[in-house]
Scaffold this motif. Structure first.
Motif, PDB file in Angstrom:
ATOM      1  N   GLY A 102      -7.142  -3.155  -3.590  1.00 52.49           N
ATOM      2  CA  GLY A 102      -7.835  -2.412  -2.540  1.00 52.49           C
ATOM      3  C   GLY A 102      -8.428  -1.145  -3.128  1.00 52.49           C
ATOM      4  N   VAL A 103      -9.308  -0.521  -2.351  1.00 49.51           N
ATOM      5  CA  VAL A 103      -9.984   0.696  -2.811  1.00 49.51           C
ATOM      6  C   VAL A 103      -9.969   1.734  -1.692  1.00 49.51           C
ATOM      7  CG1 VAL A 103     -12.148   1.684  -3.705  1.00 49.51           C
ATOM      8  CG2 VAL A 103     -11.575  -0.706  -4.220  1.00 49.51           C
ATOM      9  N   VAL A 104      -9.625   2.971  -2.038  1.00 50.12           N
ATOM     10  CA  VAL A 104      -9.824   4.124  -1.148  1.00 50.12           C
ATOM     11  C   VAL A 104     -11.073   4.812  -1.678  1.00 50.12           C
ATOM     12  CG1 VAL A 104      -8.894   6.343  -0.376  1.00 50.12           C
ATOM     13  CG2 VAL A 104      -7.351   4.384  -0.677  1.00 50.12           C
ATOM     14  N   LEU A 105     -12.121   4.855  -0.856  1.00 50.35           N
ATOM     15  CA  LEU A 105     -13.428   5.317  -1.330  1.00 50.35           C
ATOM     16  C   LEU A 105     -13.915   6.534  -0.558  1.00 50.35           C
ATOM     17  CD1 LEU A 105     -16.170   4.941  -2.852  1.00 50.35           C
ATOM     18  CD2 LEU A 105     -16.844   3.401  -1.002  1.00 50.35           C
ATOM     19  N   ASN A 106     -14.165   7.614  -1.293  1.00 52.94           N
ATOM     20  CA  ASN A 106     -14.942   8.724  -0.743  1.00 52.94           C
ATOM     21  C   ASN A 106     -16.260   8.722  -1.508  1.00 52.94           C
ATOM     22  OD1 ASN A 106     -16.118  11.012   0.204  1.00 52.94           O
ATOM     23  ND2 ASN A 106     -14.331  12.339  -0.069  1.00 52.94           N
ATOM     24  N   ALA A 107     -17.291   8.181  -0.899  1.00 52.58           N
ATOM     25  CA  ALA A 107     -18.586   8.034  -1.579  1.00 52.58           C
ATOM     26  C   ALA A 107     -19.441   9.291  -1.473  1.00 52.58           C
ATOM     27  CB  ALA A 107     -19.327   6.832  -1.013  1.00 52.58           C
ATOM     28  N   ALA A 155     -19.815  -7.325  -1.240  1.00 51.03           N
ATOM     29  CA  ALA A 155     -19.736  -8.392  -2.238  1.00 51.03           C
ATOM     30  C   ALA A 155     -18.315  -8.637  -2.739  1.00 51.03           C
ATOM     31  CB  ALA A 155     -20.638  -8.049  -3.426  1.00 51.03           C
ATOM     32  N   ILE A 156     -17.499  -7.608  -2.731  1.00 54.15           N
ATOM     33  CA  ILE A 156     -16.152  -7.768  -3.305  1.00 54.15           C
ATOM     34  C   ILE A 156     -15.203  -8.198  -2.192  1.00 54.15           C
ATOM     35  CG2 ILE A 156     -16.633  -6.185  -5.200  1.00 54.15           C
ATOM     36  CD1 ILE A 156     -14.917  -4.067  -3.806  1.00 54.15           C
ATOM     37  N   LYS A 157     -14.167  -8.930  -2.590  1.00 50.65           N
ATOM     38  CA  LYS A 157     -13.317  -9.554  -1.574  1.00 50.65           C
ATOM     39  C   LYS A 157     -12.169  -8.653  -1.118  1.00 50.65           C
ATOM     40  CE  LYS A 157     -15.218 -13.789  -1.799  1.00 50.65           C
ATOM     41  NZ  LYS A 157     -16.573 -13.207  -1.975  1.00 50.65           N
ATOM     42  N   ILE A 158     -11.944  -7.561  -1.833  1.00 51.88           N
ATOM     43  CA  ILE A 158     -10.778  -6.716  -1.528  1.00 51.88           C
ATOM     44  C   ILE A 158     -11.128  -5.654  -0.473  1.00 51.88           C
ATOM     45  CG2 ILE A 158      -9.679  -7.105  -3.767  1.00 51.88           C
ATOM     46  CD1 ILE A 158     -10.831  -4.434  -4.700  1.00 51.88           C
ATOM     47  N   PRO A 159     -10.131  -5.200   0.309  1.00 51.81           N
ATOM     48  CA  PRO A 159     -10.421  -4.202   1.347  1.00 51.81           C
ATOM     49  C   PRO A 159     -10.745  -2.825   0.775  1.00 51.81           C
ATOM     50  CG  PRO A 159      -8.059  -4.663   1.261  1.00 51.81           C
ATOM     51  CD  PRO A 159      -8.721  -5.623   0.302  1.00 51.81           C
ATOM     52  N   VAL A 160     -11.714  -2.181   1.401  1.00 52.63           N
ATOM     53  CA  VAL A 160     -12.112  -0.821   1.019  1.00 52.63           C
ATOM     54  C   VAL A 160     -11.928   0.067   2.251  1.00 52.63           C
ATOM     55  CG1 VAL A 160     -14.020   0.657   0.232  1.00 52.63           C
ATOM     56  CG2 VAL A 160     -13.783  -1.682  -0.667  1.00 52.63           C
ATOM     57  N   VAL A 161     -11.192   1.165   2.088  1.00 56.54           N
ATOM     58  CA  VAL A 161     -11.035   2.132   3.174  1.00 56.54           C
ATOM     59  C   VAL A 161     -11.914   3.344   2.856  1.00 56.54           C
ATOM     60  CG1 VAL A 161      -9.445   3.660   4.413  1.00 56.54           C
ATOM     61  CG2 VAL A 161      -8.698   1.371   3.750  1.00 56.54           C
ATOM     62  N   ALA A 167     -17.743   0.346 -10.767  1.00 60.75           N
ATOM     63  CA  ALA A 167     -16.291   0.491 -10.513  1.00 60.75           C
ATOM     64  C   ALA A 167     -15.853  -0.433  -9.382  1.00 60.75           C
ATOM     65  CB  ALA A 167     -15.965   1.945 -10.186  1.00 60.75           C
ATOM     66  N   LEU A 168     -16.694  -0.593  -8.365  1.00 53.72           N
ATOM     67  CA  LEU A 168     -16.362  -1.517  -7.264  1.00 53.72           C
ATOM     68  C   LEU A 168     -16.340  -2.960  -7.768  1.00 53.72           C
ATOM     69  CD1 LEU A 168     -18.419   0.192  -4.411  1.00 53.72           C
ATOM     70  CD2 LEU A 168     -15.927  -0.141  -4.412  1.00 53.72           C
ATOM     71  N   HIS A 169     -17.304  -3.331  -8.609  1.00 48.59           N
ATOM     72  CA  HIS A 169     -17.333  -4.693  -9.159  1.00 48.59           C
ATOM     73  C   HIS A 169     -16.077  -4.956  -9.991  1.00 48.59           C
ATOM     74  CE1 HIS A 169     -22.037  -5.054  -8.963  1.00 48.59           C
ATOM     75  NE2 HIS A 169     -21.466  -4.886  -7.790  1.00 48.59           N
ATOM     76  N   ALA A 170     -15.723  -3.998 -10.838  1.00 49.35           N
ATOM     77  CA  ALA A 170     -14.534  -4.166 -11.695  1.00 49.35           C
ATOM     78  C   ALA A 170     -13.276  -4.266 -10.837  1.00 49.35           C
ATOM     79  CB  ALA A 170     -14.424  -2.996 -12.675  1.00 49.35           C
ATOM     80  N   ARG A 212      -2.104  -2.730  -6.378  1.00 50.40           N
ATOM     81  CA  ARG A 212      -2.924  -1.855  -7.230  1.00 50.40           C
ATOM     82  C   ARG A 212      -4.098  -1.331  -6.390  1.00 50.40           C
ATOM     83  NH1 ARG A 212      -4.439  -6.832 -10.704  1.00 50.40           N
ATOM     84  NH2 ARG A 212      -4.578  -7.500  -8.536  1.00 50.40           N
ATOM     85  N   ILE A 213      -4.204  -0.013  -6.336  1.00 49.82           N
ATOM     86  CA  ILE A 213      -5.238   0.602  -5.496  1.00 49.82           C
ATOM     87  C   ILE A 213      -6.096   1.546  -6.345  1.00 49.82           C
ATOM     88  CG2 ILE A 213      -5.714   1.972  -3.418  1.00 49.82           C
ATOM     89  CD1 ILE A 213      -4.105  -0.561  -2.747  1.00 49.82           C
TER      90      ILE A 213
END
Ligand code: DQA
Length: 142
Positions: free
Chosen positions: A70-75, A91-97, A60-63, A3-4
């Protein structure tokens, strides 16, 4: 099935209408449709969130910590100065690209530095909408 979360920050809702010479002609919805098609191909489940607010991006990152792999992030511009988003990623344990449509290193000096990059799994910058597909692929195959 992995789930991404595809998380987009400020002004990215205006894609297609906002500086098309820099960000391209595709709308936010069209870019999301391309990502959804790639997700099907990769057998991953994608969820889309876009917000213009720093706090909503942090929420959204916390949730995502409990709901996503994992998260694909364009901030957007927060990339360059939001220590609060950086701390949320750390803080979150999942990978963020971290992804960018434009090549941030080839633009104005203030865009050259990302305060997020050091806590992200990696950074993809400069491939237009394909940056999201490459980020998704990296998380799916990892
Ligand atoms: C961006 C680059 C940022 O510098 C800018 O503020 C954006 C979009 C990109 O996708 O190229 O909003 O993240």
């Amino acid at each position: 099935m992995k789930r991404i979360l595809i998380l987009n920050g400020p002004n990215l809702n205006l894609l297609g209408r906002r500086e098309p010479g820099v960000y391209g002609d595709d709308s936010y919805e069209a870019v999301c449709a391309r990502i959804a098609a790639k997700a099907e191909e990769l057998h991953v489940r994608v969820t889309f969130v876009q917000s213009n607010s720093e706090g909503a991006l942090i929420d959204a990152l916390h949730a995502a910590m409990d709901e996503q792999d994992g998260v694909v992030l364009n901030a957007g511009a927060y990339t360059h100065y939001s220590y609060a988003i950086r701390d949320a990623i750390a803080a979150i344990k999942i990978p963020v690209v971290e992804v960018h449509l434009s090549n941030i290193h080839a633009r104005e000096e203030f865009r050259h530095h990302s305060v997020l990059a050091a806590v992200c799994r990696g950074q993809i910058s400069g491939f237009g909408p394909m940056s999201y597909l490459l980020g998704l692929q990296a998380l799916a195959l990892e």
